[in-house]
Design an enzyme around this catalytic site. Structure first.
Site, PDB file in Angstrom:
ATOM      1  N   HIS A   7      25.145 -42.546 -20.440  1.00 56.78           N
ATOM      2  CA  HIS A   7      26.312 -41.848 -20.961  1.00 56.78           C
ATOM      3  C   HIS A   7      26.064 -40.345 -21.085  1.00 56.78           C
ATOM      4  O   HIS A   7      26.924 -39.537 -20.742  1.00 56.78           O
ATOM      5  CB  HIS A   7      26.670 -42.438 -22.329  1.00 56.78           C
ATOM      6  CG  HIS A   7      27.953 -41.926 -22.897  1.00 56.78           C
ATOM      7  ND1 HIS A   7      29.174 -42.150 -22.305  1.00 56.78           N
ATOM      8  CD2 HIS A   7      28.210 -41.193 -24.021  1.00 56.78           C
ATOM      9  CE1 HIS A   7      30.135 -41.579 -23.032  1.00 56.78           C
ATOM     10  NE2 HIS A   7      29.568 -40.988 -24.063  1.00 56.78           N
ATOM     11  N   PHE A   8      24.896 -39.967 -21.573  1.00 57.16           N
ATOM     12  CA  PHE A   8      24.536 -38.552 -21.699  1.00 57.16           C
ATOM     13  C   PHE A   8      23.606 -38.160 -20.551  1.00 57.16           C
ATOM     14  O   PHE A   8      22.464 -37.756 -20.755  1.00 57.16           O
ATOM     15  CB  PHE A   8      23.880 -38.296 -23.053  1.00 57.16           C
ATOM     16  CG  PHE A   8      24.860 -38.259 -24.193  1.00 57.16           C
ATOM     17  CD1 PHE A   8      25.675 -37.164 -24.400  1.00 57.16           C
ATOM     18  CD2 PHE A   8      24.965 -39.334 -25.063  1.00 57.16           C
ATOM     19  CE1 PHE A   8      26.583 -37.126 -25.447  1.00 57.16           C
ATOM     20  CE2 PHE A   8      25.867 -39.309 -26.118  1.00 57.16           C
ATOM     21  CZ  PHE A   8      26.681 -38.196 -26.319  1.00 57.16           C
TER      22      PHE A   8
END
Length: 298
Positions: free
Chosen positions: A262-263
């Site tokens: 996600h990051f």
């Protein structure tokens, strides 16, 4: 050099990071949940040689003001209005939008209201199609269907340290590159008294984003903003279907699935910066160091 600034917007102190020269194309970096402009700390200096970079914190996030939910209605519409006013007060007339997670609903609202100002998009794990909503959104959907103490308590799982850390570590390809600074800072800000309620209000308001997806899709089909998809392919929050869905609306699009979660910027910031420079360099930027190193509009 990155500068750290604040500007008063309707009585709120809005923090933002700024780098690069104002005569270069502007790229506005819109962060996701539960982060802040801190998520772009590595990307900003890597873009600053070619772009004028602005990365704000929304109300209730990062170093911006955090009024209570009684004093300020936390909706994505209101957050987008604050960012729109910040852009206007900075005298930025045209810009590229980089959107991640919650930055998507904010950025698409900016684009709907100001379509001629948008030079293009960089989309990192943000969606405009319901198929892109992953398993954690089951807690959102339960809240939308019946907001009560039980669904509110279940939703609060999303603001715990375990879930914040999970967002940073799930699906990573180079775990030794993931600094704990990211999830530790995010959690310290989530732990501020009253922030749990802020996140609950935004979680409930997220249902309106889903309702707006057809409008955002129509915008993309109509205006065809050049779009670069730089997607953490192992994200468990937003699915690969959400990334592929943009290709149904857009012709000027390039999609890259990067090894990460996600990051993905935590391990791929240099790669993403090079993709941005390559993609938008062909559209808006003359070769560096030339006498005409200015924005070239379509």
């Amino acid at each position: 050099m990155v500068q750290y600034k604040k500007m008063n917007i309707d009585g709120l102190e809005i923090f933002f990071r700024e780098a690069g020269y104002s005569y270069n194309p502007t790229i506005i970096l819109l962060h996701g949940f539960p982060s802040s402009s801190h998520m772009f700390r590595n990307l900003i200096p890597q873009l600053a040689d070619r772009f004028h970079v602005i990365a704000p914190d929304y109300p209730g996030f990062g170093y911006s003001s955090m009024p209570s939910t009684e004093d300020y209605p936390y909706t994505f519409e209101n957050l987008s209005l604050v960012i729109e006013k910040l852009i206007a007060k900075l005298y930025i007339s045209r810009y590229i939008l980089y959107v991640h997670d919650y930055g998507g609903p904010i950025g698409f609202r900016l684009a709907i209201r100001n379509p001629t100002q948008i030079l293009g998009f960089v989309i990192q794990n943000a969606v405009a199609d319901e198929k892109g909503l992953g398993k954690p959104f089951d807690l959102f959907k339960a809240l939308w269907a019946n907001r009560n103490p039980v669904t509110e308590a279940a939703f609060s799982e999303l603001v715990t340290f375990d879930f914040t850390k999970k967002q940073y570590l799930t699906g990573v390809c180079q775990p030794y590159l993931i600094s704990p600074d990211g999830y530790m800072m995010d959690q310290s800000l989530l732990n501020r008294p009253g922030n749990n309620q802020i996140q609950l209000e935004l979680g409930y308001d997220y249902r309106k984003n889903v309702e707006e997806y057809p409008v955002w899709q129509q915008y993309l089909r109509t205006y065809q903003p050049p779009t670069l998809i730089a997607w953490g392919k192992n994200d468990f929050i937003f699915t690969l279907e959400g990334a592929h869905a943009f290709s149904k609306q857009l012709i000027p699009i390039q999609t890259y699935f990067l090894c990460g979660g996600h990051f993905v910027l935590e391990e791929q910031s240099w790669h993403v910066s090079e993709l941005i420079k390559s993609f938008f360099g062909r559209l808006y930027i003359y070769p560096p160091y030339s006498s005409n190193y200015i924005e070239k509009y379509r």
